[in-house]
Every structure is written in structure tokens, then in C-alpha cells.
Design a protein around this motif. Sequence first.
Motif, PDB file in Angstrom:
ATOM      1  N   ARG A  85      16.442 104.447  13.186  1.00  0.00           N
ATOM      2  CA  ARG A  85      17.702 103.902  13.684  1.00  0.00           C
ATOM      3  C   ARG A  85      17.772 102.412  13.389  1.00  0.00           C
ATOM      4  NH1 ARG A  85      19.004 101.256  18.208  1.00  0.00           N
ATOM      5  NH2 ARG A  85      21.112 101.440  18.971  1.00  0.00           N
ATOM      6  N   ALA A  86      18.866 102.002  12.832  1.00  0.00           N
ATOM      7  CA  ALA A  86      19.087 100.576  12.573  1.00  0.00           C
ATOM      8  C   ALA A  86      19.475  99.900  13.872  1.00  0.00           C
ATOM      9  CB  ALA A  86      20.178 100.377  11.538  1.00  0.00           C
ATOM     10  N   THR A  87      19.024  98.686  14.048  1.00  0.00           N
ATOM     11  CA  THR A  87      19.414  97.876  15.192  1.00  0.00           C
ATOM     12  C   THR A  87      20.700  97.169  14.818  1.00  0.00           C
ATOM     13  OG1 THR A  87      17.103  97.522  15.712  1.00  0.00           O
ATOM     14  CG2 THR A  87      18.673  96.071  16.773  1.00  0.00           C
ATOM     15  N   LEU A  88      21.778  97.630  15.369  1.00  0.00           N
ATOM     16  CA  LEU A  88      23.068  97.034  15.047  1.00  0.00           C
ATOM     17  C   LEU A  88      23.192  95.682  15.729  1.00  0.00           C
ATOM     18  CD1 LEU A  88      25.297 100.200  15.245  1.00  0.00           C
ATOM     19  CD2 LEU A  88      24.338  99.114  13.224  1.00  0.00           C
ATOM     20  N   PRO A  89      24.004  94.788  15.173  1.00  0.00           N
ATOM     21  CA  PRO A  89      24.109  93.432  15.713  1.00  0.00           C
ATOM     22  C   PRO A  89      24.391  93.386  17.208  1.00  0.00           C
ATOM     23  CG  PRO A  89      25.284  93.574  13.650  1.00  0.00           C
ATOM     24  CD  PRO A  89      24.831  94.973  13.997  1.00  0.00           C
ATOM     25  N   GLN A  90      25.208  94.301  17.716  1.00  0.00           N
ATOM     26  CA  GLN A  90      25.518  94.256  19.137  1.00  0.00           C
ATOM     27  C   GLN A  90      24.324  94.679  19.992  1.00  0.00           C
ATOM     28  OE1 GLN A  90      27.160  96.109  16.895  1.00  0.00           O
ATOM     29  NE2 GLN A  90      27.483  98.169  17.583  1.00  0.00           N
ATOM     30  N   ASP A  91      23.282  95.292  19.369  1.00  0.00           N
ATOM     31  CA  ASP A  91      22.083  95.667  20.098  1.00  0.00           C
ATOM     32  C   ASP A  91      21.156  94.479  20.312  1.00  0.00           C
ATOM     33  OD1 ASP A  91      22.978  98.263  20.113  1.00  0.00           O
ATOM     34  OD2 ASP A  91      21.735  98.904  18.436  1.00  0.00           O
ATOM     35  N   THR A  95      22.163  84.746  20.909  1.00  0.00           N
ATOM     36  CA  THR A  95      21.697  83.428  21.328  1.00  0.00           C
ATOM     37  C   THR A  95      22.809  82.415  21.100  1.00  0.00           C
ATOM     38  OG1 THR A  95      20.840  82.835  19.154  1.00  0.00           O
ATOM     39  CG2 THR A  95      19.334  84.017  20.642  1.00  0.00           C
ATOM     40  N   VAL A  96      22.682  81.273  21.746  1.00  0.00           N
ATOM     41  CA  VAL A  96      23.666  80.210  21.565  1.00  0.00           C
ATOM     42  C   VAL A  96      23.679  79.761  20.105  1.00  0.00           C
ATOM     43  CG1 VAL A  96      24.323  77.868  22.234  1.00  0.00           C
ATOM     44  CG2 VAL A  96      23.479  79.455  23.962  1.00  0.00           C
ATOM     45  N   GLN A  97      22.502  79.654  19.504  1.00  0.00           N
ATOM     46  CA  GLN A  97      22.417  79.223  18.113  1.00  0.00           C
ATOM     47  C   GLN A  97      23.092  80.231  17.187  1.00  0.00           C
ATOM     48  OE1 GLN A  97      19.796  79.310  20.214  1.00  0.00           O
ATOM     49  NE2 GLN A  97      19.418  77.128  20.483  1.00  0.00           N
ATOM     50  N   LEU A  98      22.868  81.525  17.445  1.00  0.00           N
ATOM     51  CA  LEU A  98      23.490  82.556  16.616  1.00  0.00           C
ATOM     52  C   LEU A  98      25.005  82.564  16.818  1.00  0.00           C
ATOM     53  CD1 LEU A  98      23.142  84.828  14.593  1.00  0.00           C
ATOM     54  CD2 LEU A  98      22.666  86.371  16.496  1.00  0.00           C
ATOM     55  N   LEU A 113      26.164  70.143  21.479  1.00  0.00           N
ATOM     56  CA  LEU A 113      27.254  70.117  22.465  1.00  0.00           C
ATOM     57  C   LEU A 113      27.675  71.531  22.866  1.00  0.00           C
ATOM     58  CD1 LEU A 113      29.424  67.241  20.958  1.00  0.00           C
ATOM     59  CD2 LEU A 113      28.077  67.173  23.078  1.00  0.00           C
ATOM     60  N   PHE A 114      27.718  72.438  21.904  1.00  0.00           N
ATOM     61  CA  PHE A 114      28.060  73.835  22.164  1.00  0.00           C
ATOM     62  C   PHE A 114      27.031  74.438  23.127  1.00  0.00           C
ATOM     63  CE2 PHE A 114      27.890  78.387  20.862  1.00  0.00           C
ATOM     64  CZ  PHE A 114      29.166  78.747  21.252  1.00  0.00           C
ATOM     65  N   VAL A 118      27.813  75.949  26.811  1.00  0.00           N
ATOM     66  CA  VAL A 118      27.482  77.345  27.146  1.00  0.00           C
ATOM     67  C   VAL A 118      26.541  77.392  28.345  1.00  0.00           C
ATOM     68  CG1 VAL A 118      26.303  79.423  26.323  1.00  0.00           C
ATOM     69  CG2 VAL A 118      27.953  78.260  24.849  1.00  0.00           C
ATOM     70  N   THR A 119      25.551  76.524  28.372  1.00  0.00           N
ATOM     71  CA  THR A 119      24.609  76.479  29.494  1.00  0.00           C
ATOM     72  C   THR A 119      25.340  76.174  30.802  1.00  0.00           C
ATOM     73  OG1 THR A 119      22.817  75.784  28.024  1.00  0.00           O
ATOM     74  CG2 THR A 119      22.512  75.377  30.380  1.00  0.00           C
ATOM     75  N   ALA A 120      26.255  75.216  30.764  1.00  0.00           N
ATOM     76  CA  ALA A 120      27.031  74.872  31.960  1.00  0.00           C
ATOM     77  C   ALA A 120      27.895  76.047  32.406  1.00  0.00           C
ATOM     78  CB  ALA A 120      27.895  73.638  31.684  1.00  0.00           C
ATOM     79  N   LEU A 121      28.520  76.729  31.465  1.00  0.00           N
ATOM     80  CA  LEU A 121      29.352  77.880  31.816  1.00  0.00           C
ATOM     81  C   LEU A 121      28.521  79.023  32.397  1.00  0.00           C
ATOM     82  CD1 LEU A 121      31.760  77.903  28.740  1.00  0.00           C
ATOM     83  CD2 LEU A 121      32.372  77.399  31.121  1.00  0.00           C
ATOM     84  N   LEU A 122      27.351  79.269  31.827  1.00  0.00           N
ATOM     85  CA  LEU A 122      26.481  80.323  32.351  1.00  0.00           C
ATOM     86  C   LEU A 122      25.980  79.985  33.752  1.00  0.00           C
ATOM     87  CD1 LEU A 122      24.450  81.269  29.147  1.00  0.00           C
ATOM     88  CD2 LEU A 122      26.179  82.663  30.309  1.00  0.00           C
ATOM     89  N   ASP A 123      25.647  78.718  33.982  1.00  0.00           N
ATOM     90  CA  ASP A 123      25.221  78.295  35.320  1.00  0.00           C
ATOM     91  C   ASP A 123      26.346  78.498  36.336  1.00  0.00           C
ATOM     92  OD1 ASP A 123      22.720  77.597  34.417  1.00  0.00           O
ATOM     93  OD2 ASP A 123      23.154  75.443  34.280  1.00  0.00           O
TER      94      ASP A 123
END
Length: 128
Positions: A85-91, A95-98, A113-114, A118-123
Motif C-alpha cells: 500500500r502506498a502512503t498517500l500524502p494525506q496519510d 508539517t509547517v515546513q511542508l 513568520l509562517f 501557525v504555532t500561535a494559531l495552534l496554541d
Amino acid sequence: MASRQNPKSKAFGRYVANRAGARGYVLNGDGKAKLAEAAGMSEADITKILNGEYEIQPDPLKPLATALDVPQKELLRMAGVLEGRATLPQDRPLTVQLAAQRLGIKSPKNIELFQILVTALLDTEKRR
């Protein structure tokens, strides 16, 4: 007499087209040429892959996997070269970098900055 296309090659062509689109390659424009250059392949070979007419060989797919931002094993599984089975991208976890890369954010300062945003929004979400 026309030759029959391998169903795995057709499915692989659709997979490559979808991944290429997700990576920002506009295939009905100059995207095929750009994808071919990024993958170290000829535009004719990219066209054959997209049309399901490519004789799948594992060696040239490594640079294509890099250009599509997928693991080579996943690409080989989707091509039917490897079993399993291939690991599809949604699997895979995003990450923030990706996410920044997929959004086209390239400047190191903008990526930083991104990541802060993202860290602030997740917190904030965790505190809800």
C-alpha cells in the motif's frame, strides 16, 4: 492495431498528474516542461507517463519523486513496481515546513513568520 494500455500505467499517469497539480505544475501550460526539467526526464517521457503509455522503470523515477515531493517507494508502489500500500500524502502528517513549501512560501524569513503564526494559531485552538 493500437496497443492496449496497462491499467497500472494509466492509474500511475493519473496519480502523477494529480501530484504534479498539487505541486503547482500547470500541465496544460508549461508545467510538463518544468516537471520534466525538475525530474531530469524528457518532456516526451512525462507526456507518456501522463497518458499511461510509459514503460515504468524504477531508476528514472527517483528524480520524479523528488520533483513531486513524494517518497520514491510511494511512487514505485503507485506505478505497480513495488507491492504494498502506498502512503498517500494525506496519510502523512503535515508539517509547517511542508505546508509552507506546498503554499509556495520560499523565503526563509517568510517560512519563519509562517511557523510563528501557525504555532500561535495552534496554541489558541488548544486553549478553546
